[in-house]
Design a protein around this motif. Structure first.
Motif, PDB file in Angstrom:
ATOM      1  N   PRO A 195     -19.595 -40.869 -31.269  1.00 39.45           N
ATOM      2  CA  PRO A 195     -20.514 -41.907 -30.783  1.00 39.45           C
ATOM      3  C   PRO A 195     -20.822 -41.676 -29.302  1.00 39.45           C
ATOM      4  CG  PRO A 195     -18.649 -42.871 -31.972  1.00 39.45           C
ATOM      5  CD  PRO A 195     -18.332 -41.432 -31.786  1.00 39.45           C
ATOM      6  N   ASN A 196     -21.978 -42.133 -28.849  1.00 37.17           N
ATOM      7  CA  ASN A 196     -22.412 -41.849 -27.478  1.00 37.17           C
ATOM      8  C   ASN A 196     -21.431 -42.330 -26.419  1.00 37.17           C
ATOM      9  OD1 ASN A 196     -24.661 -40.416 -28.094  1.00 37.17           O
ATOM     10  ND2 ASN A 196     -26.146 -41.921 -27.380  1.00 37.17           N
ATOM     11  N   ASP A 197     -20.820 -43.517 -26.626  1.00 37.27           N
ATOM     12  CA  ASP A 197     -19.911 -44.033 -25.602  1.00 37.27           C
ATOM     13  C   ASP A 197     -18.681 -43.143 -25.450  1.00 37.27           C
ATOM     14  OD1 ASP A 197     -19.140 -44.819 -28.173  1.00 37.27           O
ATOM     15  OD2 ASP A 197     -18.023 -46.545 -27.442  1.00 37.27           O
ATOM     16  N   ILE A 198     -18.183 -42.599 -26.573  1.00 43.03           N
ATOM     17  CA  ILE A 198     -17.019 -41.710 -26.499  1.00 43.03           C
ATOM     18  C   ILE A 198     -17.443 -40.329 -25.998  1.00 43.03           C
ATOM     19  CG2 ILE A 198     -15.128 -40.659 -27.807  1.00 43.03           C
ATOM     20  CD1 ILE A 198     -15.150 -43.034 -29.653  1.00 43.03           C
ATOM     21  N   LYS A 199     -18.651 -39.915 -26.372  1.00 46.19           N
ATOM     22  CA  LYS A 199     -19.177 -38.632 -25.898  1.00 46.19           C
ATOM     23  C   LYS A 199     -19.277 -38.627 -24.367  1.00 46.19           C
ATOM     24  CE  LYS A 199     -22.178 -36.957 -28.638  1.00 46.19           C
ATOM     25  NZ  LYS A 199     -23.437 -36.843 -29.401  1.00 46.19           N
ATOM     26  N   LEU A 200     -19.664 -39.751 -23.804  1.00 48.67           N
ATOM     27  CA  LEU A 200     -19.725 -39.868 -22.341  1.00 48.67           C
ATOM     28  C   LEU A 200     -18.351 -39.665 -21.711  1.00 48.67           C
ATOM     29  CD1 LEU A 200     -22.147 -42.899 -21.817  1.00 48.67           C
ATOM     30  CD2 LEU A 200     -22.476 -40.588 -20.948  1.00 48.67           C
ATOM     31  N   ARG A 201     -17.341 -40.277 -22.317  1.00 50.87           N
ATOM     32  CA  ARG A 201     -15.971 -40.135 -21.794  1.00 50.87           C
ATOM     33  C   ARG A 201     -15.511 -38.682 -21.898  1.00 50.87           C
ATOM     34  NH1 ARG A 201     -14.086 -45.685 -22.415  1.00 50.87           N
ATOM     35  NH2 ARG A 201     -11.947 -45.159 -21.810  1.00 50.87           N
ATOM     36  N   LEU A 202     -15.886 -38.016 -23.005  1.00 50.86           N
ATOM     37  CA  LEU A 202     -15.497 -36.621 -23.179  1.00 50.86           C
ATOM     38  C   LEU A 202     -16.202 -35.720 -22.172  1.00 50.86           C
ATOM     39  CD1 LEU A 202     -14.134 -34.274 -24.505  1.00 50.86           C
ATOM     40  CD2 LEU A 202     -15.733 -34.422 -26.415  1.00 50.86           C
ATOM     41  N   LEU A 203     -17.482 -35.958 -21.931  1.00 53.23           N
ATOM     42  CA  LEU A 203     -18.195 -35.153 -20.928  1.00 53.23           C
ATOM     43  C   LEU A 203     -17.580 -35.355 -19.546  1.00 53.23           C
ATOM     44  CD1 LEU A 203     -21.874 -35.674 -22.152  1.00 53.23           C
ATOM     45  CD2 LEU A 203     -20.601 -33.516 -22.152  1.00 53.23           C
ATOM     46  N   TYR A 261     -27.008 -30.985 -24.131  1.00 53.28           N
ATOM     47  CA  TYR A 261     -26.867 -32.401 -23.740  1.00 53.28           C
ATOM     48  C   TYR A 261     -27.764 -32.763 -22.563  1.00 53.28           C
ATOM     49  CZ  TYR A 261     -23.241 -32.420 -27.146  1.00 53.28           C
ATOM     50  OH  TYR A 261     -22.585 -32.312 -28.346  1.00 53.28           O
ATOM     51  N   ILE A 262     -28.141 -31.791 -21.761  1.00 51.29           N
ATOM     52  CA  ILE A 262     -29.108 -32.060 -20.695  1.00 51.29           C
ATOM     53  C   ILE A 262     -30.471 -32.363 -21.303  1.00 51.29           C
ATOM     54  CG2 ILE A 262     -30.395 -30.955 -18.816  1.00 51.29           C
ATOM     55  CD1 ILE A 262     -27.773 -29.682 -17.927  1.00 51.29           C
ATOM     56  N   ARG A 263     -30.754 -31.784 -22.454  1.00 52.23           N
ATOM     57  CA  ARG A 263     -32.021 -32.062 -23.139  1.00 52.23           C
ATOM     58  C   ARG A 263     -31.999 -33.407 -23.868  1.00 52.23           C
ATOM     59  NH1 ARG A 263     -31.921 -26.300 -25.014  1.00 52.23           N
ATOM     60  NH2 ARG A 263     -33.429 -25.135 -23.754  1.00 52.23           N
ATOM     61  N   ASN A 264     -30.846 -34.069 -23.878  1.00 55.41           N
ATOM     62  CA  ASN A 264     -30.714 -35.348 -24.580  1.00 55.41           C
ATOM     63  C   ASN A 264     -31.651 -36.391 -23.981  1.00 55.41           C
ATOM     64  OD1 ASN A 264     -29.392 -38.121 -25.170  1.00 55.41           O
ATOM     65  ND2 ASN A 264     -28.227 -36.727 -26.471  1.00 55.41           N
ATOM     66  N   ALA A 265     -32.208 -37.234 -24.839  1.00 53.67           N
ATOM     67  CA  ALA A 265     -33.191 -38.228 -24.371  1.00 53.67           C
ATOM     68  C   ALA A 265     -32.545 -39.372 -23.607  1.00 53.67           C
ATOM     69  CB  ALA A 265     -33.965 -38.782 -25.576  1.00 53.67           C
ATOM     70  N   PHE A 266     -31.240 -39.599 -23.805  1.00 50.83           N
ATOM     71  CA  PHE A 266     -30.574 -40.723 -23.147  1.00 50.83           C
ATOM     72  C   PHE A 266     -30.169 -40.342 -21.728  1.00 50.83           C
ATOM     73  CE2 PHE A 266     -29.776 -41.366 -27.711  1.00 50.83           C
ATOM     74  CZ  PHE A 266     -30.286 -42.658 -27.854  1.00 50.83           C
ATOM     75  N   PRO A 267     -30.629 -41.090 -20.715  1.00 47.61           N
ATOM     76  CA  PRO A 267     -30.306 -40.734 -19.328  1.00 47.61           C
ATOM     77  C   PRO A 267     -28.812 -40.686 -19.029  1.00 47.61           C
ATOM     78  CG  PRO A 267     -32.102 -42.328 -19.388  1.00 47.61           C
ATOM     79  CD  PRO A 267     -31.586 -42.222 -20.784  1.00 47.61           C
ATOM     80  N   ASP A 268     -28.008 -41.560 -19.670  1.00 50.18           N
ATOM     81  CA  ASP A 268     -26.575 -41.545 -19.361  1.00 50.18           C
ATOM     82  C   ASP A 268     -25.913 -40.260 -19.863  1.00 50.18           C
ATOM     83  OD1 ASP A 268     -26.962 -42.274 -21.983  1.00 50.18           O
ATOM     84  OD2 ASP A 268     -25.529 -43.929 -21.984  1.00 50.18           O
ATOM     85  N   ILE A 269     -26.324 -39.802 -21.059  1.00 48.62           N
ATOM     86  CA  ILE A 269     -25.796 -38.529 -21.566  1.00 48.62           C
ATOM     87  C   ILE A 269     -26.291 -37.374 -20.698  1.00 48.62           C
ATOM     88  CG2 ILE A 269     -25.850 -36.899 -23.492  1.00 48.62           C
ATOM     89  CD1 ILE A 269     -24.130 -39.242 -24.164  1.00 48.62           C
ATOM     90  N   LYS A 270     -27.569 -37.405 -20.358  1.00 51.67           N
ATOM     91  CA  LYS A 270     -28.166 -36.350 -19.523  1.00 51.67           C
ATOM     92  C   LYS A 270     -27.437 -36.255 -18.187  1.00 51.67           C
ATOM     93  CE  LYS A 270     -32.648 -36.287 -19.638  1.00 51.67           C
ATOM     94  NZ  LYS A 270     -33.092 -35.072 -20.355  1.00 51.67           N
ATOM     95  N   ARG A 271     -27.153 -37.410 -17.565  1.00 52.01           N
ATOM     96  CA  ARG A 271     -26.486 -37.407 -16.262  1.00 52.01           C
ATOM     97  C   ARG A 271     -25.045 -36.894 -16.375  1.00 52.01           C
ATOM     98  NH1 ARG A 271     -26.534 -42.152 -12.419  1.00 52.01           N
ATOM     99  NH2 ARG A 271     -26.191 -40.406 -11.008  1.00 52.01           N
TER     100      ARG A 271
END
Length: 487
Positions: A340-348, A389-399
């Motif tokens: 999920p995106n919230d956990i993916k953010l923590r992993l990044l 992931y930089i190509r991801n549309a969500f700014p939080d994932i991109k950042r």
């Protein structure tokens, strides 16, 4: 404001029907005036102070606003009324008024001569408030003010009374004790009775209370005297016993994130002490990282990132736990896309800390370690994983992906891998690719770093340097585009 008008408005405060109107007029007038003499007059007026005890909460808050404006127009040393107003506010029965008093005390507490025993005792009383708006800000105020008064009998007695309060208040007290005690060995001695009580709470059956206390105690070992205190009082051994009994008590698994945060935060400061002295917690961490339990993965990722950020942490991980780390990084590459995106953010964020440099530049050993880790993660000599992931549309994932990229290109091998990633340099140099302000700034910081690199060909290097010189938000003019097209 004319003195007669001032007296008239104060007189109107005594008439209940006109009180709100008078308060509003006083507030509006003070906002447009910087006259300190008028401010001092209002602070001295019993009529205005009486409004703070009004049963009408709206009028009480208006009176607080007026007093705040008055006090902001006075220097601390020129008005004893400031202290009187704060004392009245802190002892008030209305939580909103107490919160006002705490805000004002925070504003003026930089003056060492301002605080006194009475104020300290009032703030201790606020620490026990049922209202979060009063109890929570009292913590930082006491941390700032207590050191000069902590040896007073009255202060110690009033703090000790809080040990009989509810869990929330006790945890506030423990937080104060930890934050004061970590400042020096002498202050830690003054806080011992409260720290001892906190340690005893770890033996209680209330698991949520144990988690709260663990989080508070994890802040104590920022200095050696705090670390020594926890070791000498058997805290680490106590927790290791709990970890060893996890299989016997399934309910205790709720404590696992707390254990990881506790040891992880300490390993950031004292890596060798944790890796050498408590290897079982590292084993527990990797077990969690390799699990599919989404409730525990975010904390596990945070903890790995925390302990791997310092250079010494990287060495300890690589040379003492290299095999399981290799297995974990391969596992991460297989699961990251489905998280999920919230956990993916923590992993990044975790991966960013793994590859980031703790300091201005990486030494050869750290550079070699991080390159090896990236090989475990992707088995490729390019940055395609990050580019996805930089190509991801969500700014939080991109950042988050750009932060990881920033960590990777902090190493020369990362810059070389970028050259071997199709379209990556072109993406960075294309100002039309992104519209989000924060993303643009993140890209710019990476370009500034790359502009000093020697791995690029002369033309690319010149373009990076030009981009860096022009700034993040440079917009090319129509003339420039036309000239370039003609050429």
């Amino acid at each position: 404001m004319d003195e007669n008008v001032c007296r008239e408005l104060l007189a109107n405060l005594q008439i209940e029907q006109s009180r709100k109107t008078a308060l509003t007029e006083i507030k509006n007038t003070l906002i447009s005036s910087n006259d300190s003499s008028i401010a001092s007059s209002f602070l001295k007026s019993p009529e205005l102070l009486e409004c703070m005890t009004d049963s009408n909460s709206e009028q009480t808050l208006l009176a607080c606003d007026i007093l705040s404006i008055c006090m902001s127009n006075l220097s601390i040393d020129e008005s004893t009324e400031v202290k009187n107003v704060i004392e009245k506010s802190l002892s008030h029965g209305n939580a909103s008024v107490q919160a006002f008093g705490l805000r004002e005390l925070r504003r003026v507490s930089s003056s060492e001569a301002f605080a006194n025993e009475t104020l300290i005792l009032l703030v201790i009383n606020c620490l026990a408030s049922e209202e979060t708006s009063v109890g929570t800000p009292s913590i930082d105020l006491l941390v700032a003010l207590l050191p000069k008064f902590v040896h007073m009998r009255s202060v110690q007695d009033n703090l000790e009374k809080l040990l009989g309060a509810n869990d929330i208040v006790r945890c506030r007290l423990y937080e104060v004790a930890v934050k004061v005690g970590r400042q020096s060995g002498e202050l830690l001695d003054a806080m011992k009775k409260f720290l001892q009580k906190a340690i005893q709470e770890l033996d209680e059956e209330d698991i949520l209370l144990q988690l709260s206390v663990l989080q508070v105690l994890s802040e104590l070992p920022v200095n050696n005297h705090g670390m020594a205190y926890l070791e000498n009082n058997g805290v680490f051994d106590k927790l290791m016993q709990k970890i060893e009994r996890l299989e016997e008590d399934p309910l205790a698994t709720i404590l696992v994130p707390g254990f990881m945060r506790f040891y992880g935060s300490i390993a950031t400061i004292h890596p060798a002490r944790i890796y050498d002295g408590y290897p079982k917690i590292i084993t527990l961490l990797f077990d969690c990282l390799l699990s599919e339990d989404l409730t525990i993965l975010p904390t596990a990722y945070d903890t790995l990132g925390c302990i791997a950020y310092p250079s010494e942490g990287k060495r300890q991980l690589h040379y003492k736990h290299g095999a399981v780390l290799k297995k974990t990084l391969k596992h991460i590459n297989g699961v990251i896309r489905n998280l999920p995106n919230d956990i993916k953010l923590r992993l990044l964020g975790c991966l960013t800390n793994l590859f980031a440099v703790d300091g201005a530049t990486a030494d050869n050993q750290i550079t070699s370690i991080t390159q090896t880790w990236y090989g475990y993660l992707t088995e490729e000599e390019n940055l395609n994983l990050v580019m996805d992931y930089i190509r991801n549309a969500f700014p939080d994932i991109k950042r988050a992906a750009l932060a990881l990229l920033r960590a990777l290109v902090g190493h020369r091998w990362g810059q070389q891998y970028m050259l071997q990633t199709g379209g990556f340099v072109e993406y960075l140099l294309d100002r039309k690719q992104e519209a989000d302000k924060d993303v643009i700034l993140d890209k710019y910081e990476i370009i500034r770093l790359l502009a000093t690199s020697s791995v690029f060909d002369p033309q690319t290097s010149a373009e990076l340097k030009q981009y860096a010189a022009e700034g993040a938000f440079y917009v090319r003019g129509i003339t420039e585009v036309a000239v370039e097209g003609a050429s």
